[in-house]
Scaffold this motif. Structure first.
Motif, PDB file in Angstrom:
ATOM      1  N   GLU A  30     -32.162  76.705  15.330  1.00  0.00           N
ATOM      2  CA  GLU A  30     -31.261  75.868  14.413  1.00  0.00           C
ATOM      3  C   GLU A  30     -30.223  75.061  14.931  1.00  0.00           C
ATOM      4  O   GLU A  30     -29.954  75.416  16.124  1.00  0.00           O
ATOM      5  CB  GLU A  30     -30.758  77.094  13.351  1.00  0.00           C
ATOM      6  CG  GLU A  30     -29.711  77.923  13.961  1.00  0.00           C
ATOM      7  CD  GLU A  30     -29.155  78.794  13.020  1.00  0.00           C
ATOM      8  OE1 GLU A  30     -27.956  79.266  12.984  1.00  0.00           O
ATOM      9  OE2 GLU A  30     -29.938  79.269  11.977  1.00  0.00           O
ATOM     10  N   LEU A  31     -29.892  74.048  14.309  1.00  0.00           N
ATOM     11  CA  LEU A  31     -28.871  73.166  15.096  1.00  0.00           C
ATOM     12  C   LEU A  31     -27.700  73.611  14.611  1.00  0.00           C
ATOM     13  O   LEU A  31     -27.349  73.908  13.604  1.00  0.00           O
ATOM     14  CB  LEU A  31     -28.810  71.754  14.498  1.00  0.00           C
ATOM     15  CG  LEU A  31     -30.325  71.031  14.821  1.00  0.00           C
ATOM     16  CD1 LEU A  31     -30.612  69.685  14.118  1.00  0.00           C
ATOM     17  CD2 LEU A  31     -30.570  71.087  16.354  1.00  0.00           C
ATOM     18  N   GLY A  38     -20.889  66.667  20.301  1.00  0.00           N
ATOM     19  CA  GLY A  38     -19.997  66.380  19.309  1.00  0.00           C
ATOM     20  C   GLY A  38     -20.549  66.616  17.753  1.00  0.00           C
ATOM     21  O   GLY A  38     -19.769  67.189  16.810  1.00  0.00           O
ATOM     22  N   ASP A  39     -21.832  66.781  17.612  1.00  0.00           N
ATOM     23  CA  ASP A  39     -22.250  66.863  16.257  1.00  0.00           C
ATOM     24  C   ASP A  39     -23.902  67.274  16.247  1.00  0.00           C
ATOM     25  O   ASP A  39     -24.486  67.220  17.084  1.00  0.00           O
ATOM     26  CB  ASP A  39     -21.944  65.808  15.510  1.00  0.00           C
ATOM     27  CG  ASP A  39     -22.728  64.448  15.900  1.00  0.00           C
ATOM     28  OD1 ASP A  39     -23.654  64.747  16.565  1.00  0.00           O
ATOM     29  OD2 ASP A  39     -22.476  63.427  15.159  1.00  0.00           O
ATOM     30  N   GLU A  40     -24.427  67.679  15.184  1.00  0.00           N
ATOM     31  CA  GLU A  40     -25.901  68.210  15.269  1.00  0.00           C
ATOM     32  C   GLU A  40     -26.723  67.017  15.711  1.00  0.00           C
ATOM     33  O   GLU A  40     -27.724  67.377  16.318  1.00  0.00           O
ATOM     34  CB  GLU A  40     -26.091  68.562  13.868  1.00  0.00           C
ATOM     35  CG  GLU A  40     -25.353  69.987  13.362  1.00  0.00           C
ATOM     36  CD  GLU A  40     -25.752  70.217  11.991  1.00  0.00           C
ATOM     37  OE1 GLU A  40     -26.600  69.817  11.378  1.00  0.00           O
ATOM     38  OE2 GLU A  40     -25.419  71.417  11.715  1.00  0.00           O
ATOM     39  N   ARG A  41     -26.461  65.704  15.308  1.00  0.00           N
ATOM     40  CA  ARG A  41     -27.255  64.617  15.604  1.00  0.00           C
ATOM     41  C   ARG A  41     -27.484  64.434  17.210  1.00  0.00           C
ATOM     42  O   ARG A  41     -28.332  64.376  17.587  1.00  0.00           O
ATOM     43  CB  ARG A  41     -26.674  63.333  15.130  1.00  0.00           C
ATOM     44  CG  ARG A  41     -27.384  62.057  15.294  1.00  0.00           C
ATOM     45  CD  ARG A  41     -26.621  60.828  14.830  1.00  0.00           C
ATOM     46  NE  ARG A  41     -27.440  59.617  15.041  1.00  0.00           N
ATOM     47  CZ  ARG A  41     -27.061  59.134  16.441  1.00  0.00           C
ATOM     48  NH1 ARG A  41     -26.210  59.371  17.191  1.00  0.00           N
ATOM     49  NH2 ARG A  41     -27.696  57.956  16.771  1.00  0.00           N
ATOM     50  N   LEU A  87     -39.163  74.883  20.477  1.00  0.00           N
ATOM     51  CA  LEU A  87     -38.317  73.470  20.761  1.00  0.00           C
ATOM     52  C   LEU A  87     -39.056  72.667  19.615  1.00  0.00           C
ATOM     53  O   LEU A  87     -38.731  71.774  18.861  1.00  0.00           O
ATOM     54  CB  LEU A  87     -38.629  72.757  22.098  1.00  0.00           C
ATOM     55  CG  LEU A  87     -38.418  71.501  22.292  1.00  0.00           C
ATOM     56  CD1 LEU A  87     -36.761  71.114  21.900  1.00  0.00           C
ATOM     57  CD2 LEU A  87     -38.434  71.103  23.925  1.00  0.00           C
ATOM     58  N   ARG A  88     -40.742  72.508  19.663  1.00  0.00           N
ATOM     59  CA  ARG A  88     -41.365  71.618  18.731  1.00  0.00           C
ATOM     60  C   ARG A  88     -41.245  72.231  17.436  1.00  0.00           C
ATOM     61  O   ARG A  88     -41.011  71.451  16.463  1.00  0.00           O
ATOM     62  CB  ARG A  88     -42.762  72.116  19.392  1.00  0.00           C
ATOM     63  CG  ARG A  88     -43.976  71.147  18.450  1.00  0.00           C
ATOM     64  CD  ARG A  88     -43.908  69.717  18.905  1.00  0.00           C
ATOM     65  NE  ARG A  88     -43.179  69.061  18.003  1.00  0.00           N
ATOM     66  CZ  ARG A  88     -42.461  67.723  18.061  1.00  0.00           C
ATOM     67  NH1 ARG A  88     -42.627  67.261  19.541  1.00  0.00           N
ATOM     68  NH2 ARG A  88     -41.944  67.187  17.444  1.00  0.00           N
ATOM     69  N   ALA A  89     -41.042  73.370  16.971  1.00  0.00           N
ATOM     70  CA  ALA A  89     -40.798  73.703  15.645  1.00  0.00           C
ATOM     71  C   ALA A  89     -39.320  73.101  15.223  1.00  0.00           C
ATOM     72  O   ALA A  89     -39.338  72.672  14.099  1.00  0.00           O
ATOM     73  CB  ALA A  89     -40.676  75.130  15.725  1.00  0.00           C
ATOM     74  N   LEU A  90     -38.416  73.344  16.147  1.00  0.00           N
ATOM     75  CA  LEU A  90     -37.234  72.526  15.536  1.00  0.00           C
ATOM     76  C   LEU A  90     -37.172  71.199  15.525  1.00  0.00           C
ATOM     77  O   LEU A  90     -36.585  70.645  14.597  1.00  0.00           O
ATOM     78  CB  LEU A  90     -36.029  73.189  16.717  1.00  0.00           C
ATOM     79  CG  LEU A  90     -34.718  72.956  16.541  1.00  0.00           C
ATOM     80  CD1 LEU A  90     -34.066  73.629  15.311  1.00  0.00           C
ATOM     81  CD2 LEU A  90     -33.906  73.631  17.698  1.00  0.00           C
TER      82      LEU A  90
END
Length: 162
Positions: A30-31, A38-41, A87-90
């Motif tokens: 999860e992010l 700085g942020d999830e992006r 990583l791929r799933a995320l």
């Protein structure tokens, strides 16, 4: 010191903190906002960059193979996904994120070209579409079963010792 794209410099402590945050996101699936992103992006973009680095290394090796480029590039994508399932799933879970869209499209164009499926006159939209179809095919192809051409399979059936 290493320079990052936004013009700021990043020392080794920053590098390790970012690496640890990326590893934690992949492990947890999860992010999460962290002090180093700085942020999830920003975290999502860094995860996509990690995937791209790993895939690019496999694609470069695939280009050196003497076999069919479609098979080699497909195997490179599947092996990268198999070696990095979290990583791929995320990334797949966030594939609709607008920040990722241009990066995913660029990956699809790269795959289409590397596999020899795109021609010189194809538009970027055509290359993207071809690459997206190629990825969809790779997702449905088992990694452990190597693809052989029909003649080779027939010869193996006719000559079991081959």
């Amino acid at each position: 010191m290493t320079t990052i794209t936004q013009g700021a410099t990043m020392g080794w402590q920053d590098f390790y903190a970012r690496r640890d945050a990326l590893n934690a996101a992949v492990e947890q699936g999860e992010l999460r906002r962290s002090a180093v992103f700085g942020d999830e992006r920003e975290l999502l973009l860094a995860l996509q960059y990690r995937w791209t680095q790993r895939l690019t290394a496999r694609l470069e090796l695939a280009e050196l193979s003497d076999g069919d480029p479609v098979d080699a590039v497909g195997a490179a994508w599947r092996r990268t996904a198999e070696d990095n399932p979290n990583l791929r799933a995320l990334l797949d879970a966030h594939a609709d994120d607008e920040a990722l869209r241009p990066l995913i499209e660029a990956e699809h164009r790269t795959l289409a070209r590397a596999a020899g499926l795109a021609e010189a006159g194809d538009s970027p939209a055509e290359e993207t579409s071809i690459g997206a179809a190629f990825v969809a095919l790779q997702r449905s192809t088992p990694t452990s079963t190597p693809r052989r051409n029909p003649v080779e399979r027939l010869l193996r059936r006719l000559a079991p010792s081959a």
